[in-house]
Design a protein around this motif. Structure first.
Motif: not given
Length: 213
Positions: A99-104, A173-179, A182-186, A192-198
């Motif tokens: 919701a925050l990255t895609g907007g409504h 951890t996912a937010l830091v990686r995303w930053a 430079d926001g190129r990843a989804d 979800a990937k970080a939660l799956t790894a954990a």
């Protein structure tokens, strides 16, 4: 009529907050956080410093304030109560990120750019990194409240706090990686990937059959 007026006031307040924060993040990014004053932000936003402080009690709040806690709490409260805690929390974190990255109905690229700028500031500014821990505790509390585990059942509350803290650590951890990327990843996919790894399972996909013994 009173309800309509109240809604209009709330809408105007939210619009003012968004405008002030947008100017603040832009100035902090362009000039540096320490080199930019609240008065500078007020001037750019066309309001008084008092108005800025009315919406954002501290300078740090100009970067750290966001609707994430409300979005996550709403999604947790709407999730089935019989789902495992980690899946309820993790699913809500992924949905809120979407919701925050895609907007409504807004502009997704602008939404992502704004969130990315805030994250860069939080990572690179010592004062913001220190205050970010307060936000972590506030979000954890909002999650536990949304789950409905109160002090009446200390064990249930403890389990909810542990699950919330673990999920938030994976999200951070996912937010830091995303930053850093430079926001190129989804971002929802990265969380979800970080939660799956954990936790060994995707937070939003149907749970698989129990392992045979």
């Amino acid at each position: 009529m009173p309800d309509q007026q109240s809604s209009l006031r709330a809408q105007r307040r939210a619009e003012t907050q968004r405008a002030i924060q947008a100017h603040a993040v832009r100035l902090f990014t362009e000039r540096g956080y320490d080199a930019t004053t609240v008065a500078d932000v007020a001037q750019a936003a066309g309001v008084s410093p008092m108005t800025v402080y009315r919406h954002f009690p501290t300078k740090e709040d100009l970067v750290l304030a966001d609707p994430h806690g409300r979005l996550v709490a709403e999604r947790i409260a709407a999730s089935p109560a019989d789902r495992p805690l980690v899946r309820r929390i993790g699913g809500a974190l992924v949905e809120a990120a979407a919701a925050l990255t895609g907007g409504h109905g807004g502009q997704p690229a602008a939404d992502r750019a704004f969130l990315l700028a805030r994250l860069h500031l939080m990572i690179s500014t010592p004062a913001l990194r220190a205050r970010h821990l307060d936000n972590h505790y506030a979000l954890q509390r909002a999650i536990v409240d949304a789950l409905g585990h109160d002090a009446g059942d200390p064990d249930a509350a403890f389990h909810a706090q542990v699950a919330a803290s673990a999920c938030l650590a994976a999200m951070h951890t996912a937010l830091v990686r995303w930053a850093e990327d430079d926001g190129r990843a989804d971002l929802p996919g990265l969380i979800a990937k970080a939660l799956t790894a954990a936790f060994g399972e995707h937070p939003t996909e149907p749970a698989g059959p129990p392992a045979s013994r």
